[in-house]
Structures are given as C-alpha cells and as structure tokens.
Design an enzyme around this catalytic site. Sequence first.
Site, mmCIF file in Angstrom:
data_model
loop_
_atom_site.group_PDB
_atom_site.id
_atom_site.type_symbol
_atom_site.label_atom_id
_atom_site.label_comp_id
_atom_site.label_asym_id
_atom_site.label_seq_id
_atom_site.Cartn_x
_atom_site.Cartn_y
_atom_site.Cartn_z
ATOM 1 N N GLY A 135 0.857 -1.167 -0.014
ATOM 2 C CA GLY A 135 -0.021 -0.117 -0.025
ATOM 3 C C GLY A 135 0.848 1.000 -0.193
ATOM 4 O O GLY A 135 0.706 2.251 -0.665
ATOM 5 N N HIS B 91 4.810 6.466 11.346
ATOM 6 C CA HIS B 91 5.817 5.653 11.462
ATOM 7 C C HIS B 91 7.137 6.696 11.658
ATOM 8 O O HIS B 91 8.188 5.984 12.244
ATOM 9 C CB HIS B 91 6.144 4.937 10.146
ATOM 10 C CG HIS B 91 5.551 3.376 10.016
ATOM 11 N ND1 HIS B 91 5.696 2.550 11.323
ATOM 12 C CD2 HIS B 91 4.833 2.784 9.093
ATOM 13 C CE1 HIS B 91 5.123 1.259 10.813
ATOM 14 N NE2 HIS B 91 4.693 1.506 9.497
ATOM 15 N N GLU C 93 7.092 3.952 4.631
ATOM 16 C CA GLU C 93 7.402 5.072 5.209
ATOM 17 C C GLU C 93 8.724 5.511 5.194
ATOM 18 O O GLU C 93 9.188 6.132 6.400
ATOM 19 C CB GLU C 93 7.097 4.840 6.879
ATOM 20 C CG GLU C 93 8.130 3.627 7.452
ATOM 21 C CD GLU C 93 7.404 2.099 7.302
ATOM 22 O OE1 GLU C 93 6.812 1.957 6.436
ATOM 23 O OE2 GLU C 93 8.044 1.328 8.216
ATOM 24 N N HIS D 123 -0.879 6.482 8.640
ATOM 25 C CA HIS D 123 -0.070 5.527 9.263
ATOM 26 C C HIS D 123 1.353 5.539 8.715
ATOM 27 O O HIS D 123 2.316 5.302 9.605
ATOM 28 C CB HIS D 123 -0.723 4.226 8.593
ATOM 29 C CG HIS D 123 -0.116 2.811 8.875
ATOM 30 N ND1 HIS D 123 -0.061 2.063 9.835
ATOM 31 C CD2 HIS D 123 1.294 2.215 8.430
ATOM 32 C CE1 HIS D 123 0.570 1.091 9.940
ATOM 33 N NE2 HIS D 123 1.561 1.113 8.730
ATOM 34 N N GLU D 124 1.434 5.873 7.579
ATOM 35 C CA GLU D 124 2.996 6.088 7.247
ATOM 36 C C GLU D 124 3.551 7.158 7.814
ATOM 37 O O GLU D 124 4.807 7.064 8.127
ATOM 38 C CB GLU D 124 3.161 6.186 5.583
ATOM 39 C CG GLU D 124 2.417 5.055 4.804
ATOM 40 C CD GLU D 124 2.783 3.723 5.407
ATOM 41 O OE1 GLU D 124 3.859 3.394 5.935
ATOM 42 O OE2 GLU D 124 2.280 2.807 5.016
HETATM 43 N N1 BES Z 1 6.114 -0.675 6.437
HETATM 44 C C1 BES Z 1 5.119 -0.995 5.690
HETATM 45 C C2 BES Z 1 5.158 -1.431 4.215
HETATM 46 C C3 BES Z 1 5.865 -2.668 3.748
HETATM 47 C C4 BES Z 1 5.272 -3.650 4.103
HETATM 48 C C5 BES Z 1 7.148 -2.507 3.120
HETATM 49 C C6 BES Z 1 5.780 -4.872 3.745
HETATM 50 C C7 BES Z 1 7.379 -3.677 2.839
HETATM 51 C C8 BES Z 1 6.878 -4.941 3.098
HETATM 52 C C9 BES Z 1 3.991 0.040 5.852
HETATM 53 O O1 BES Z 1 4.018 0.987 6.821
HETATM 54 C C10 BES Z 1 2.553 -0.512 5.966
HETATM 55 O O2 BES Z 1 2.391 -0.998 6.886
HETATM 56 N N2 BES Z 1 1.966 -0.446 4.691
HETATM 57 C C11 BES Z 1 0.441 -1.099 4.869
HETATM 58 C C12 BES Z 1 -0.615 0.039 4.818
HETATM 59 C C13 BES Z 1 -0.939 0.260 6.471
HETATM 60 C C14 BES Z 1 -1.985 1.293 6.603
HETATM 61 C C15 BES Z 1 -1.333 -1.090 7.217
HETATM 62 C C16 BES Z 1 0.511 -1.702 3.401
HETATM 63 O O3 BES Z 1 1.210 -1.442 2.440
HETATM 64 O O4 BES Z 1 -0.444 -2.805 3.019
HETATM 65 ZN ZN ZN Z 2 3.399 0.238 8.672
#
Ligand code: BES
Ligand code: ZN
Length: 865
Positions: free
Chosen positions: A260, A300, A263, A296-297
């Site tokens: 999605g 972080h 961060e 969310h981001e």
């Molecule tokens: N840090 C994650 C993105 C990520 C996830 C990078 C897995 C690499 C591998 C980011 O903060 C995140 O959690 N994104 C979620 C959305 C969030 C609102 C729960 C996502 O991308 O689904």
């Molecule tokens: Zn996250």
Amino acid sequence: MQPSTPQQIHLADYRPPAYLVDHVHLTFRLAPKGTRVISRIRFRANPAGTGGDLVLDGEGLRLIGAAIDGVALGAGDYLITQAGLRVAAARLPGDAFTWEAEVAIDPEGNTALEGLYLSKGMFCTQCEAEGFRKITFYPDRPDVMAPFDVRIESDLPVLLSNGNPVGQGAGWAEWHDPWPKPAYLFALVAGDLVAHADSFTTMEGRAVALNIWVRPGDEGKCAYAMDALKRSMAWDETAYGRAYDLNIFNIVAVDDFNMGAMENKGLNIFNSKFVLASPETATDRDYEFIESIVAHEYFHNWTGNRVTCRDWFQLCLKEGLTVFRDQQFSADARSAPVQRISDVLQLRARQFREDAGPLAHNVRPEAYAEINNFYTATVYEKGAEVIGMLHRLVGAQAYRAALDLYFARHDGQACTIEDWLAVFSEVTGRDLSQFKLWYTQAGTPRLSAAWSMAEGQMHLTLRQEVPATPGQPHKSPMLIPVALGLLDQTGAEILPETLVVLDQAEVVIPFDLAALAAEAGRPLPEAVIPSLLRGFSAPVILDAPVSRADRLVLLAHDTDPFNRWEAGRSLMRETLLGMLLGGAADQALFAAMGRLLADDSLDPAFRALVLALPSEDEFAQAAQEAGIVPDPVIIHATRRDLQVAMGVALGPVLTQLYDALDPGPSYRPDAAQAAQRALRNAALHLLTLSEGPTRAQAHYDAANNMTDEIAAFTALLDIGDSDVAGRFHDRWKDDRLVMDKWFMAQISHAAPGGAVALARRLSAHPLFDWTNPNRFRAVIGGLTAGNPAGFHDPSGAGYGFVADWLIRLDARNPQTAARMSSAFETWRRYDADRQAMILAALDRIAAQPGLSRDLAEMVGRMRAA
Ligand code: BES
Ligand code: ZN
C-alpha cells in the site's frame, strides 16, 4: 518430488552486528539498464559484538571495484556469494575503516519491485524489508543505523532522497538525512513529476515544506491526501506529543507497487491507489483508506523510524503500534464506534481466518524463511489489538506516560518487544509476563461465559481455551481483559461498563444485583442480560448463551454501540446458519432491524453496518466453527436468499431511507456525507435484489461520484445486468485506478458458476496488465477474495486458474505471488473433494522448478499443517 522447505532464520539465533556504521555516502548515476551505485561507508567494530570478518549483504550486484581506507581490493581480498560479500578479519586495517565500492545494477530488469526499479520511466525504490541489499553491499539489518548523504545524478527533472535537500544543479541533487536510520528506510525517486505543495508549522515552530509528487496530469487528485497529511501531523503532536523532525516531507505516488505504502524517512512512497482521489474516480472507501494510510506512514516517523526494530521478528513493534495509532486517529477524525466495528470486521475477516489455519503464527514470530511473508494480519491487526488491550488495562494516562518514556529512552535505537513492555511495567508497576503471551502464543482464544442467579446474587463464570496451532500443541491461559455491563430485561443498564480480567483458565465473578439495581434506581431484576466483551475488549471468540430474545434487547438498548452491532451481527450469523440447515429467515430480527434503521438519532454509518450481512467468508468461518462443512456455493445462495428476504421485509423502510438520504449534488468525502451514502447505497443494494433493476439504473445514470456509480454498478451486476459493464468500460477505459475497479467488480459480482470463465476472459483483456500488482490483484483477488463461491467452484477450475497465475507471477514478482497464495489457507474447512483439489494445486505450485523462497515457504506451510 517435493522440494525441500527453504532455510529458516530463528529469533533465538539473533546476534548483534559485528560492525556498526557511522556514516553512509551514496552516489547514484542513474540509467535504466546500468545504474552505478558508488558507496562510501564508515564502519566501526561494535563494542557489543564479537568482531571478525566484515560480512555485507548483496544480491544481484555486479561489483565494479572496492577499496578499504583508499586501498583497492584485489580479487583475492574478498569472497562474493549469492547472498553477499565477505572480507576476512585479517584483511581489515583495524576497528574502524572506510569501505568504498562501485556496483552496477539493472533497474529496468528488476520486475520484483524490490530494490531500485522503474515504474513508467520513473526510478523508485522499495527497501523494506531486505531490498537495500539489491542496491549496494551493506549490513542490511535494522539494528545497523546511520546518517546518510546521497547524491543523485540523472537528467530527470525531479531527484529525491531522504532527509533535507542540500544542493542541486543541472543533472544532480544532493540530500542529507541527519537521523540515523536502518537501510530499509532508504529511498530514492527520480522522474518527471509535479508537486502538489503545501506547508506545515510544527508545535516547535519549525516550518515544514510538504509535497505530494505525481505524474503530470494527476496533480488535481492530491488535495485530500495533503489534507490528511496535515491533520496527521497535528494529531501526532496533540495525541502523542510528537513533532516532525526535518525541513521537508515528500510523498511520491507510483503505479507499480507491491504494497500500500512505505514510510521511508522524509520520503514516503505510495501506491498511487492510496494517494490519488477525485469524487468522480474514488469512492468514500478510497478516501477513507487514503486518510488512514497517509496517517499510518506518517506516524511511522516516530514509531518505526526514530525508534525502530532490532530485527524483523520484532516487526509488530512498529507495525502493530502504528496500526493502533492510525486506528486512534481515524476514530478521532470520524466516528469512534464505526471505526471500532470496521476494525473488528477486518480483524475477524483476515486475522481470525489466518489464526484458524495452517498459517497461524505468533504476533512475534520465531522463525521465517522469507520475512516478506510475515507482514500479516496477525502481526499488524492482532499486533494492534494487543496494544489496544494494554491501553485499556493501564488507562489512557499511564499509556501516554509509558509512550513518553519509550520515546525518551529509545530514540535512535533498534528495539524489541521486551523494551516495549518494560516501559509499561516501569510506569505502572505491573508484572506483564502473562500479558506477554499475546506476543508468543498463536491462535484465537475462545472465551465462554455462563451465569447463574440466586437471591439477588449473580455469578458470572468466564472460561478460556486457546486452541493448538502449528508447532504449538499446548497453551497457557492468557490475560484477557473483558469489559462488560449488565442490563435488565427492559434494556436498562444496571451495571455500567466494568473491566474484569480473566487471568486463569476459569474465573467466577460475583455481582450483587440487589445493590446494583438499587444504585441504578431499578427494581431487582428476575434475570439479567450480560453485555460481554464491550468494545471488543480482546481479540477472542466469545461464546455466551444469550438468548435470541435477549440479543434483540441488546440490539435495541445496549449503551455500548459495539455490542449493539454485535448482537445484530450474531443474530444474522445464526439466522444464516439456520437457513443453511433448512430454517427460515427470522422475522423478529427483521422487525428489530427495521426499528433501528428508522432511528434517525443513530449515525447512518452505524446503521449501514447493522444492515450489512456477514461476508460469505465470515459465514463459512462460522459454519466451520459450528461443526458444519461449508459449501461455498450453498453459502452464496443462502446469503442471497437472506438479502432478498431482507429487501422484501424491510422494503418500506429501505425505500424511505433511499429517498431521504440523498446528500445532494455537492460531493464531500467527509464522514457525515459518506455515512449517508453508505446507508443509502446499502438500501439500494437490497432493494435492487428484491425489486429489480429500475432504481439502480436510475442511480447509475444520475451518479456524480464513484461511490454512487460503483454501488449501482455492483447492484446491477448482482442481478445479472449484461450491459452495464460495457458502459462503465467505455467511460473509464483510460483511467487505470477506475479500471482496477471494473475488473474486480465484474469478477466479484459474477454468478458463481460463471466467475472462473469470466476471470479467464478478463485475464485475456488487452487492459489486463498482469505485471502491475494492482491489476493482478483486481483480477485474481477478485476471484479468490471477491467471489469465494466462484473460486471454490466444485469443478476445481478456480484452483487451477489461480495456481497457473501464481506460478506465472512468481517468476517475476515473488512477493505479490506469495501474498496472494494465502487464498488457499482455508483448505481444511472444505469437503474432501475440494481439499484434494486444493492440495493438488498447491503441490503443482511446489513442484515448479525455480520456485521463489517466498512462494515455497507459503506453500510448504499451508501443505504441512
Ligand atoms: N512498512 C509498511 C510497508 C511494507 C510492508 C514494506 C511490507 C515492505 C514490506 C507500511 O508501513 C505498511 O504497513 N503499509 C500497509 C498499509 C498500512 C496502512 C497498514 C500496506 O502497505 O499494506
Ligand atoms: Zn506500517
């Protein structure tokens, strides 16, 4: 032949890094096929380490040259393997030295979208969890943190990296990030981009430049994301005392992205789906997602970036906490009860499902082969629930004090769950060792309740049982916070909300009803109705013998909105199960729902949630829990029967809601208007099923926003309209994000018997670009998640179709292929024929030569249990 399961990494094997990094300097000479990355890294032996060889991670890198303290290394001075590079301790000049290297990488050939890659001519990076090692040789682990300086050389007009800009000229730009960070937070973007710009002044008086970078033409779709960003920044200051810490905050939208959003410090990178919005192209749901993901981001920055994870087993330290924070933010920005219900719906749909199957794992896992496979509903959503329980147990004030201590003590550090729990123990004096089981024990606890009454006394017995999960046959009793209240039979509350803690297999709690009734000014009741687990105070499955009549009282009168909704939900679930066994729809439930729907003092969003039926998957899960083998085709038909029956029984009130709730021509994505549309469109859906297409056709023609348009579109698809898909296509064929909806909606709303054939046909459509993760998810996920009855077609065609596509995608993008393979995780629920066909599909995947570690691990785990 079964391929062996991939090599695992264990939490128990954690060792501190041998070398720390004091500073990183990177120069990028960007070119699509041959980008050069020149690194200069200042290393120092870790006083807490054991010394030894310099071991750097590196994958798919072509080494051009390397030097230590300015002395070029010869071929015999290092060893390169598949996983990285090693310099023997004896070759190192001492405890501190400078490593320099130049490597060549191929962004254009990077189809996995991890590391540095190209998306429509734009260079961008994704480094979490272990993508930085595809950019240069480095100790790619989160407990190695360093300040970064980055120079980008490219003819592209916009060149971005982390931190603050320090200079730019024709064909170059330089960035400095003063905050020590792990490599997974590194980011670089270069492209022909335009900014939607704004600014924010922090509570400390620092002016921050804000930019959302998009491709030319999309700049008109950034206003909502920008607004969400500014509100997030202000909220983190008020709610957590956390201010932003750089002069600039950039967000970039990219079309090709596995997740999605991400961060990266000062340079968040987003799937364009979670940035771009206009009323015509985005639904209220999309706006809501944009708001919560931007938040969310952004959050972080403190929970993840300033305080990060020691190792990837501690992922929930940042993700669970940040999800909890974004849920708090959304609850404040919109409606708290509606937010809570939505969060629980999501938790049950994704996490309970995961916990009940072969992929069940701890919130803090203990072993993995591929860390990308552990960005799961359990780590995220159960991880957030665990923090919500802590919040409830210690109270808002102590929670805030514990977080203040956490930030003060651990700023700039890479931490563990032990560090996290320690601040709570210290602030509150509580022993949290039993609570910690929430991190180390998998499976959804089952909570059962029973009660007896005699002589004005009530005894409430609460019992818990934690089911066995893969690798964990025996469990200890957990610490379960149970918020509860008591109602008398008229629905009057005689015990306001109270928190009891179940910390053994069983506890008995006495209530002096005579005293409680007197206090509430009510006569002593003959019987009471317990309202248990208010606000869903723990992520458990509750089993309480509350009669249907009493649940109707809760639905009408409970002071806790969550439990009001839950009462209706459980009645609906039971009605569906009853219909599955040949019973009829429950008219008393319809009457109660009708009264609630007509109550204009209730938030329309809440009423829309009460009206929503359990999904087919939730229904299948409930059947399984009740000992019935679910047949997805029958489940679909039964659920449809109930929808039609509701449309008929509630027809007058639904018509009235439909007529009364039109928010008018000026669209706003705020909670108030979105709530009206949610209830109105829910009414439209049921009325269309029971009355036919006329209203939905008019709704479609009159729609001036995507929320209404898609509501009418899907309602018409549900009743087999053969014309509307073509009209939708002709209007939106040039809009990528809207066309994702077109693909997905058609498959999700196809009649089950034709869903696989339709998915097959759409996968041959010229606009089906399977290399784009959003489009792949729209079509394959449209079937697996959107149309379970189609996916589980008795012929097995759905399994074959999905297996074929996962195999194909795996060769190109293992991360997304592996993530989508969890469609098969529920195989044990189904009948022997379906089980055999699913296992055959999994075995066919497992037997593919060159299968990725990602997909091999997923299939192995699903197959093993
Ligand atoms: N840090 C994650 C993105 C990520 C996830 C990078 C897995 C690499 C591998 C980011 O903060 C995140 O959690 N994104 C979620 C959305 C969030 C609102 C729960 C996502 O991308 O689904
Ligand atoms: Zn996250």
